[in-house]
Design a protein around this motif. Structure first.
Motif, PDB file in Angstrom:
ATOM      1  N   ASN A  27      17.644 -26.637 -14.723  1.00 41.69           N
ATOM      2  CA  ASN A  27      16.928 -26.041 -15.863  1.00 41.69           C
ATOM      3  C   ASN A  27      16.386 -24.661 -15.503  1.00 41.69           C
ATOM      4  N   LEU A  31      17.370 -20.972 -17.107  1.00 47.13           N
ATOM      5  CA  LEU A  31      16.409 -19.962 -17.577  1.00 47.13           C
ATOM      6  C   LEU A  31      16.791 -18.586 -17.043  1.00 47.13           C
ATOM      7  N   ASN A  34      20.025 -17.311 -18.689  1.00 50.15           N
ATOM      8  CA  ASN A  34      19.790 -16.904 -20.079  1.00 50.15           C
ATOM      9  C   ASN A  34      19.130 -15.538 -20.171  1.00 50.15           C
ATOM     10  N   LEU A  35      18.440 -15.118 -19.116  1.00 52.68           N
ATOM     11  CA  LEU A  35      17.808 -13.799 -19.093  1.00 52.68           C
ATOM     12  C   LEU A  35      18.726 -12.743 -18.486  1.00 52.68           C
ATOM     13  N   ALA A  76       9.289 -12.185 -18.581  1.00 50.10           N
ATOM     14  CA  ALA A  76       9.835 -13.237 -19.451  1.00 50.10           C
ATOM     15  C   ALA A  76      10.138 -14.503 -18.644  1.00 50.10           C
ATOM     16  N   LEU A  77      10.676 -14.336 -17.429  1.00 50.89           N
ATOM     17  CA  LEU A  77      10.955 -15.493 -16.579  1.00 50.89           C
ATOM     18  C   LEU A  77       9.660 -16.211 -16.210  1.00 50.89           C
ATOM     19  N   GLU A  79       6.875 -16.280 -17.867  1.00 52.91           N
ATOM     20  CA  GLU A  79       6.362 -16.986 -19.053  1.00 52.91           C
ATOM     21  C   GLU A  79       7.122 -18.290 -19.278  1.00 52.91           C
ATOM     22  N   GLN A  80       8.446 -18.266 -19.089  1.00 59.56           N
ATOM     23  CA  GLN A  80       9.244 -19.479 -19.258  1.00 59.56           C
ATOM     24  C   GLN A  80       8.899 -20.523 -18.194  1.00 59.56           C
ATOM     25  N   THR A  84       7.408 -24.468 -18.476  1.00 61.66           N
ATOM     26  CA  THR A  84       8.354 -25.502 -18.074  1.00 61.66           C
ATOM     27  C   THR A  84       7.563 -26.671 -17.506  1.00 61.66           C
TER      28      THR A  84
END
Length: 97
Positions: A27, A31, A34-35, A76-77, A79-80, A84
């Motif tokens: 997962n 992430l 996807n970035l 952004a990473l 924050e994800q 999680t």
């Protein structure tokens, strides 16, 4: 913008079963992909005692990964990773050349 090298260390909560560790790390890899990033070498440290309790957990599964990501995507990473559920702590550093 060019991809930069980083090291990502994260701790997976100990309530994740041994058979689900690969899914939890997958997962995190997703992430990053996807970035627009890439995951390189991964170094699992295994289950270790935490220095202090985090979210009432005494232990956690440590993982260190070398990643490539655009500098603009680091926030952004983070924050994800913060939202999680399986990741209880993380840290991203620029390795010393």
């Amino acid at each position: 913008m060019a991809l930069r090298d980083y090291e990502l260390m994260y701790i997976i909560r100990p309530t994740v079963g041994d058979d689900q560790i690969d899914a939890a790390t997958g997962n995190v890899d997703t992430l990053i992909s996807n970035l627009g990033g890439e995951v390189g070498d991964k170094n699992p440290w295994g289950k270790r005692r935490l220095a202090y309790p985090i979210q009432k957990h005494e232990d956690g599964y440590y993982m260190v990964a070398k990643i490539k990501l655009e500098p603009e995507q680091i926030k952004a990473l983070e924050e994800q990773l913060r939202i999680t559920e399986d990741v209880i702590r993380h840290m991203i550093i620029l390795p010393v050349a």
